[in-house]
Design an enzyme around this catalytic site. Structure first.
Site, mmCIF file in Angstrom:
data_model
loop_
_atom_site.group_PDB
_atom_site.id
_atom_site.type_symbol
_atom_site.label_atom_id
_atom_site.label_comp_id
_atom_site.label_asym_id
_atom_site.label_seq_id
_atom_site.Cartn_x
_atom_site.Cartn_y
_atom_site.Cartn_z
ATOM 1 N N CYS A 94 0.829 -1.216 0.000
ATOM 2 C CA CYS A 94 0.000 0.000 0.000
ATOM 3 C C CYS A 94 0.856 1.255 0.000
ATOM 4 O O CYS A 94 1.860 1.317 0.704
ATOM 5 C CB CYS A 94 -0.852 0.077 1.256
ATOM 6 S SG CYS A 94 -1.918 -1.311 1.489
ATOM 7 N N ARG A 104 -12.368 0.697 -6.329
ATOM 8 C CA ARG A 104 -11.962 0.522 -4.931
ATOM 9 C C ARG A 104 -11.374 1.835 -4.397
ATOM 10 O O ARG A 104 -11.450 2.147 -3.236
ATOM 11 C CB ARG A 104 -10.909 -0.595 -4.859
ATOM 12 C CG ARG A 104 -10.510 -0.994 -3.463
ATOM 13 C CD ARG A 104 -9.572 -2.208 -3.503
ATOM 14 N NE ARG A 104 -9.554 -2.896 -2.238
ATOM 15 C CZ ARG A 104 -8.696 -2.629 -1.255
ATOM 16 N NH1 ARG A 104 -7.782 -1.699 -1.412
ATOM 17 N NH2 ARG A 104 -8.752 -3.281 -0.120
HETATM 18 P P1 XMP Z 1 -0.466 -7.295 3.339
HETATM 19 O O1 XMP Z 1 0.327 -6.458 4.273
HETATM 20 O O2 XMP Z 1 -0.977 -8.541 3.976
HETATM 21 O O3 XMP Z 1 -1.733 -6.397 2.988
HETATM 22 O O4 XMP Z 1 0.266 -7.563 2.078
HETATM 23 C C1 XMP Z 1 -2.778 -6.834 2.166
HETATM 24 C C2 XMP Z 1 -3.928 -5.841 2.187
HETATM 25 O O5 XMP Z 1 -3.541 -4.587 1.604
HETATM 26 C C3 XMP Z 1 -4.694 -3.940 1.051
HETATM 27 N N1 XMP Z 1 -4.361 -3.553 -0.307
HETATM 28 C C4 XMP Z 1 -4.016 -2.312 -0.676
HETATM 29 N N2 XMP Z 1 -3.989 -1.163 0.023
HETATM 30 N N3 XMP Z 1 -3.212 -0.046 -1.895
HETATM 31 C C5 XMP Z 1 -3.602 -0.008 -0.601
HETATM 32 O O6 XMP Z 1 -3.595 1.067 0.015
HETATM 33 C C6 XMP Z 1 -3.224 -1.172 -2.662
HETATM 34 O O7 XMP Z 1 -2.849 -1.159 -3.823
HETATM 35 C C7 XMP Z 1 -3.656 -2.350 -2.012
HETATM 36 N N4 XMP Z 1 -3.831 -3.614 -2.465
HETATM 37 C C8 XMP Z 1 -4.258 -4.330 -1.382
HETATM 38 C C9 XMP Z 1 -5.825 -4.935 1.104
HETATM 39 O O8 XMP Z 1 -6.666 -4.559 2.156
HETATM 40 C C10 XMP Z 1 -5.110 -6.245 1.349
HETATM 41 O O9 XMP Z 1 -5.931 -7.202 1.994
#
Ligand code: XMP
Length: 496
Positions: free
Chosen positions: A304, A401
Site C-alpha cells: 500500500c 476501490r
Molecule cells: P499485506 O500487508 O498482507 O496487505 O500484504 C494486504 C492488504 O492490503 C490492502 N491492499 C491495498 N492497500 N493499496 C492499498 O492502500 C493497494 O494497492 C492495495 N492492495 C491491497 C488490502 O486490504 C489487502 O488485503
C-alpha cells in the site's frame, strides 16, 4: 486553533507494542484458535486471504477452506468469471454427489449390471418416480446377472436402505456407514424418500483428510467473494452462486455513499455482508449492527502507498482497537486487514480486538496463489501487486476501490496515466505450500496464547495486555548481533 490540532493521540502499530506474558495454566498445544470471520461464518483457524489478484482465486480458497480458514476471491475479473470461481470452490469437496445414476423399479438385473459396468460405479439406487425404494450393489448382482439377467431388479435389491438427510455431517455419515456395514448412503430430503444425492465411503475417506475444513451446511467448502461497494448485480450473482460472504471491497468504507450502498446490499443478499475498510470508532458507529463483519485497515498493507500518497491512515493496532471498541457492542466480528508480517503480529491483532486476520503478502508466495514462480538472481519469487497499483487499475475492474475510473483514451505509462495509484507492484519470495505457511502461523499464534494464558481466542481478545516498546526494544526483539546463516520457516530475512 491550529496548535490545538497537535494535541493528538498516539497511533500504535505492531512494532510499537508487545504482548505481556501472564500466568498461564494452558500449554500452546491445548489452545483453541477457532474464531469467526463474520456473524454466520466460523473459522477453525482465524486467517483469511486478501481479495487480491495475486493472492486469491479458487485454488487458494479451496486450500484455505480445507485448512479451516477462508479465501476471499478478488474481483479483478468479470462477474461471470467470479461466479465460476465460487462454483469451483463449492464443487471441490461436496460430500454429497448430487448427480446420481439410478434405475427405475421396472429395470432388469442386466440393466443395472450394465449401468454399473459402463459407468464404473459399484452401486445404484432403485427408484419409483423420485422416491428411492431400494439399492443394489455390484456385489449383489455379480452371480445373478449372468444366470438370471432378465429378472426384475426388485427381486435382488436391498429394500428400505438406510438413508441420511442433506444436513448430515461427514463424521456422522462415516459412523452410519461403519455401523451398518454399507459403502453408500442415499441422501433424501427430510421426512421423505425423495432422493437428493448419494454419499460414498470412497468420497468420504478422501474428504476426511481435512477434519478442520470450513464447510457450509451442505458440507461444501466455504468461500467469500469481493464486490465493488456499488455493484449490486455482482453481489446478487455471487450470492445466488452460493458465496458464503460478500465482501464490499473499498479503500474508504466510511465514505457515506459506500455506507448507504453496503447497507442496501445487505438487504439484497442472503450471504453475510462484510463492509470495509475502516479504521476509526466513528466509522464502526456509522455501520452499527447493520453488517455481518467489519474489515479494518487503511494503508497498513505491504504493497500500500495510501499513507504516503494521501497522507491518510491509522497505525493498525490502534485502528483495530478503535473499531473493536464499537463493533463489540454490536457483536460484529472484525477482520484485521493488512500489515501482518509475522505470526506475532496476528496475536497482537487479536489481542487488540480482531476476530481474525486477512493476509496478503504472507500468502502471495505460495503455490496456491495465482501466477507462476519466477527466478530473480537465482532466487524464486511470485508476483505480488497492490489492487491500487497502476497495473491492476489499468487492467481491470477494481479501480472503483479507490473511487477512480478508467479513461479508455489514455495510453499506459507513468506520467501518462489518469490513475493515481495507491499501491505498488513487486515480487515476494516463493514459500511453497499454503499448508506449511498456515502451520507456522498457527503455531506462532498458539504459542502467544500459551504465553498470555489464553485458552481460546475470546480469552486472548479479552485479556491480552500490551506494553509499549521503544526503538531499542524493537531492535532487541529481532535477532541481533549475528549473521543469520539458515533461514527459519517463520522468520523472513529483511532483504527478502
Ligand atoms: P499485506 O500487508 O498482507 O496487505 O500484504 C494486504 C492488504 O492490503 C490492502 N491492499 C491495498 N492497500 N493499496 C492499498 O492502500 C493497494 O494497492 C492495495 N492492495 C491491497 C488490502 O486490504 C489487502 O488485503
Amino acid at each position: 486553533m491550529y496548535l490545538k490540532k497537535l494535541d493528538i493521540e498516539t497511533g500504535f502499530t505492531f512494532d510499537d507494542v508487545l504482548l505481556v506474558p501472564a500466568a498461564s495454566g494452558v500449554e500452546p498445544s491445548e489452545t483453541e484458535p477457532a474464531s469467526k470471520f463474520s456473524r454466520n461464518i466460523k473459522l477453525t483457524i482465524p486467517f483469511v486471504s486478501s481479495a487480491m489478484d495475486t493472492v486469491t482465486e479458487s485454488g487458494m480458497a479451496i486450500a484455505l477452506a480445507r485448512a479451516g480458514c477462508l479465501g476471499v476471491l478478488h474481483r479483478n475479473m468479470t462477474a461471470e468469471d467470479e461466479v465460476e470461481q465460487v462454483t469451483l470452490v463449492k464443487q471441490a469437496d461436496d460430500i454429497i454427489e448430487r448427480e446420481v445414476l439410478t434405475v427405475n423399479s421396472q429395470a432388469t438385473v442386466s440393466d443395472a449390471a450394465r449401468m454399473m459396468q459402463n459407468y464404473s460405479i459399484s452401486g445404484v439406487p432403485v427408484m419409483e418416480g423420485d422416491e428411492i425404494i431400494g439399492i443394489v450393489s455390484r456385489r449383489d448382482l455379480r452371480w445373478i446377472a449372468s444366470k438370471k439377467g432378465d429378472q426384475n431388479i426388485r427381486t435382488v435389491m436391498t429394500t428400505n436402505p438406510i438413508t441420511v438427510n442433506e444436513d448430515v455431517k461427514l463424521e456422522d455419515a462415516l459412523e452410519v456407514m461403519y455401523n451398518n456395514k454399507v459403502e453408500r448412503l442415499p441422501v433424501v430430503s427430510e421426512g421423505t424418500k425423495t432422493l437428493i444425492g448419494i454419499i460414498t465411503m470412497q468420497d468420504l475417506l478422501e474428504k476426511n483428510q481435512y477434519p478442520a475444513a470450513n464447510r457450509d451446511k451442505d458440507g461444501k467448502l466455504r468461500v467469500a467473494a469481493a464486490v465493488g461497494p456499488f455493484d449490486f448485480k455482482r453481489a446478487v450473482m455471487l450470492d445466488e452462486a452460493g458465496a458464503d460472504a460478500i465482501v464490499a471491497d473499498c479503500a474508504h468504507g466510511h465514505n457515506l455513499n459506500v455506507v448507504k450502498s453496503v447497507k442496501e446490499m445487505k438487504e439484497s443478499v442472503s450471504a453475510d455482508v462484510v463492509a470495509g475498510n475502516i479504521a476509526t470508532s466513528a466509522a464502526a458507529e456509522e455501520f452499527g449492527g447493520s453488517v455481518d463483519g467489519l474489515k479494518v485497515g487503511i494503508g497498513p498493507g505491504s504493497i500500500c502507498t495510501t499513507r504516503v500518497v494521501a497522507g491518510v491512515g491509522v497505525p493498525q493496532v490502534t485502528a483495530i482497537a478503535s473499531v473493536a471498541e464499537v463493533a463489540s457492542q454490536y457483536d460484529v466480528p472484525i477482520i484485521a486487514d493488512g500489515g501482518i508480517r509475522y505470526s506475532g503480529d496476528i496475536a497482537k491483532a487479536i489481542a487488540a480486538g480482531a476476530d481474525c486476520v486477512m493476509l496478503g503478502s504472507l500468502l502471495a508466495g505460495t503455490d496456491e496463489a495465482p501466477g507462476r514462480v519466477i527466478a530473480i538472481k537465482g532466487r524464486r519469487y511470485k508476483q505480488y501487486r497492490g489492487m491500487g497499483s497502476l497495473g491492476v487499475m489499468e487492467s481491470g475492474q477494481s479501480s472503483d476501490r479507490y473511487f477512480q475510473k478508467k479513461d479508455p483514451d489514455m495510453p499506459r505509462g507513468i506520467g501518462q496515466t489518469k490513475f493515481v495509484p495507491e499501491g505498488i507492484e513487486g515480487a515476494t519470495p516463493y514459500v511453497g505450500s499454503v499448508e506449511s505457511v498456515i502451520y507456522q502461523l498457527t503455531g506462532g499464534l498458539k504459542s502467544a496464547m500459551g504465553y498470555t494464558g489464553s485458552p481460546d481466542i475470546p480469552a486472548l481478545k479479552a485479556n491480552g495486555k500490551f506494553i509499549k516498546i521503544t526503538a531499542a526494544g524493537q531492535i532487541e526483539s529481532h535477532p541481533h548481533d549475528i549473521l543469520i546463516t539458515d533461514e527459519a520457516p517463520n522468520y523472513r530475512l529483511k532483504d527478502n
